[in-house]
Design a protein around this motif. Structure first.
Motif, mmCIF file in Angstrom:
data_model
loop_
_atom_site.group_PDB
_atom_site.id
_atom_site.type_symbol
_atom_site.label_atom_id
_atom_site.label_comp_id
_atom_site.label_asym_id
_atom_site.label_seq_id
_atom_site.Cartn_x
_atom_site.Cartn_y
_atom_site.Cartn_z
ATOM 1 N N TYR A 33 1.054 -1.084 -0.079
ATOM 2 C CA TYR A 33 -0.049 0.149 -0.114
ATOM 3 C C TYR A 33 0.853 1.124 0.076
ATOM 4 N N LYS A 34 0.316 2.414 -0.366
ATOM 5 C CA LYS A 34 1.118 3.598 -0.288
ATOM 6 C C LYS A 34 0.216 4.707 -0.019
ATOM 7 N N ILE A 35 0.742 5.470 1.151
ATOM 8 C CA ILE A 35 0.095 6.824 1.819
ATOM 9 C C ILE A 35 1.091 7.919 1.582
ATOM 10 N N ILE A 36 0.513 9.092 0.739
ATOM 11 C CA ILE A 36 1.138 10.241 0.723
ATOM 12 C C ILE A 36 0.711 11.404 1.550
ATOM 13 N N LEU A 37 1.585 11.904 2.069
ATOM 14 C CA LEU A 37 1.157 13.124 2.920
ATOM 15 C C LEU A 37 1.369 14.240 2.215
ATOM 16 N N VAL A 38 0.448 15.161 2.162
ATOM 17 C CA VAL A 38 0.461 16.353 1.582
ATOM 18 C C VAL A 38 0.099 17.669 2.389
ATOM 19 N N GLY A 39 0.757 18.544 2.894
ATOM 20 C CA GLY A 39 0.501 19.494 3.725
ATOM 21 C C GLY A 39 1.509 20.578 4.096
ATOM 22 N N ASP A 40 1.114 21.197 5.172
ATOM 23 C CA ASP A 40 2.080 22.242 5.988
ATOM 24 C C ASP A 40 2.724 21.963 7.242
ATOM 25 N N SER A 41 3.496 22.796 7.545
ATOM 26 C CA SER A 41 4.279 22.440 8.668
ATOM 27 C C SER A 41 3.675 21.590 9.859
ATOM 28 N N THR A 42 2.265 21.588 9.954
ATOM 29 C CA THR A 42 1.602 20.977 11.042
ATOM 30 C C THR A 42 1.640 19.228 10.855
ATOM 31 N N MET A 43 2.102 19.083 9.382
ATOM 32 C CA MET A 43 2.317 17.486 8.989
ATOM 33 C C MET A 43 3.751 17.307 8.742
ATOM 34 N N ALA A 44 4.406 18.365 8.442
ATOM 35 C CA ALA A 44 5.910 18.062 7.903
ATOM 36 C C ALA A 44 6.787 17.439 8.885
ATOM 37 N N PRO A 45 8.018 16.843 8.628
ATOM 38 C CA PRO A 45 8.799 16.152 9.480
ATOM 39 C C PRO A 45 9.442 17.365 10.374
ATOM 40 N N HIS A 46 9.758 17.131 11.667
ATOM 41 C CA HIS A 46 10.108 17.724 12.852
ATOM 42 C C HIS A 46 9.263 19.013 13.582
ATOM 43 N N ARG A 69 5.241 20.336 3.866
ATOM 44 C CA ARG A 69 6.490 21.388 3.960
ATOM 45 C C ARG A 69 6.061 22.557 4.581
ATOM 46 N N GLY A 70 6.837 23.211 5.406
ATOM 47 C CA GLY A 70 6.557 24.386 6.242
ATOM 48 C C GLY A 70 6.188 25.551 5.389
ATOM 49 N N GLY A 71 5.115 26.406 5.796
ATOM 50 C CA GLY A 71 4.801 27.501 5.155
ATOM 51 C C GLY A 71 4.214 27.614 4.017
ATOM 52 N N ARG A 72 3.660 26.453 3.488
ATOM 53 C CA ARG A 72 3.042 26.290 2.492
ATOM 54 C C ARG A 72 1.312 26.459 2.461
ATOM 55 N N SER A 73 0.912 26.880 1.449
ATOM 56 C CA SER A 73 -0.631 27.025 1.403
ATOM 57 C C SER A 73 -1.153 26.106 0.242
#
Length: 279
Positions: A33-46, A69-73
């Protein structure tokens, strides 16, 4: 024969004979299976929940890719090319199924010129386009409402992302998209924890003044991020993460707590993934 050779040689000869007669079969085809996470800093690593989710809450039969990725809309994530990368990953064959979890709103609220979107027109239109393109790629979109900010006033949580979450719920309903209502779940959890306990979800501990304010039930305005640290010399790893105390981002504890919320909600929203998700 073993009367004229050493005992060790006899053992080797015997094991060789067994190896030659041992049955061989081919492993069955892998169906991952594959799960791809797309979003901003509240999802991003660290800084978000995605790292804990991929590390602790999926089985080894799941390829879990965090492209938060942080800071993305919804606008800047596409404009900079991050969406093209995530969508290309969604098209990779060989998986039993691919799911793309999409979580934005924090930076769509921003006043920064490359980030902001109109809440009632552009923001839901961007989400609809994401959904359409994921489906066209042969994957399944899952919409995720944004993690709440942990800001309190007189003991009550100020959920500044509530109306944006309503927009996401509306798109999910209109387009029949699975929904992980993280905003509702995290808001309820933060309110139950209270302002003081909720400070433990942050990346860094609060100052004495910030903690005292939280104890009194009204959080202070978040401090600006500290300046980046000086470069690391030498030939080793040089990447650095700036950690801070605020009411939005997540430290290790906060990431794990939130990842558990996402995992349980995802299992309810997408029954096909239940066997692959770990509490």
């Amino acid at each position: 024969m073993c009367r004229i050779v050493t005992t060790a040689a006899c053992v080797l000869l015997a094991s060789g004979a067994q190896a030659q007669t041992r049955e061989r079969t081919d492993a069955p085809p892998l169906e991952p299976y594959k799960i791809i996470l797309v979003g901003d800093s509240t999802m991003a690593p660290h800084s978000g929940w995605g790292g804990a989710f991929c590390a602790h809450h999926v089985k080894s039969s799941v390829a879990c890719l965090n492209t938060g990725r942080g800071g993305r809309s919804t606008r800047s994530y596409r404009q900079e090319g991050s969406w093209d990368i995530a969508l290309a990953e969604a098209k990779v064959p060989g998986y039993r199924g691919t799911w793309v979890l999409i979580q934005f709103a924090h930076n769509d609220q921003s006043s920064k010129s490359e980030r902001w979107t109109d809440e009632t027109t552009e923001f839901p239109a961007n989400l609809r386009r994401f959904v359409e393109e994921v489906r066209a790629a042969g994957a399944t979109p899952v919409l995720v409402t944004p993690l709440t900010r942990r800001e309190f006033r007189e003991g009550k949580l100020r959920n500044t992302l509530a109306s944006w979450s309503d927009q996401i719920r509306g798109v999910a309903k209109a387009m029949d998209v699975p929904l992980v209502d993280l905003n509702a779940l995290s808001a309820a959890q933060a309110q139950d924890m209270g302002a003081e306990m909720a400070t433990k979800l942050a990346q860094e501990p609060p100052t004495a003044e910030e903690l005292a304010a939280a104890k009194a039930g009204t959080t202070l305005t978040a401090r600006p991020a500290p300046p980046p640290p000086p470069p690391i010399p030498g030939d080793g790893a040089r990447g650095q993460v700036t950690r801070k105390f605020d009411y939005t981002h997540l430290g290790n504890v906060g990431a794990e707590v939130t990842a558990k919320l996402v995992t349980q909600a995802l299992a309810r929203a997408v029954p096909a993934l239940r066997s692959q998700l770990v509490r």
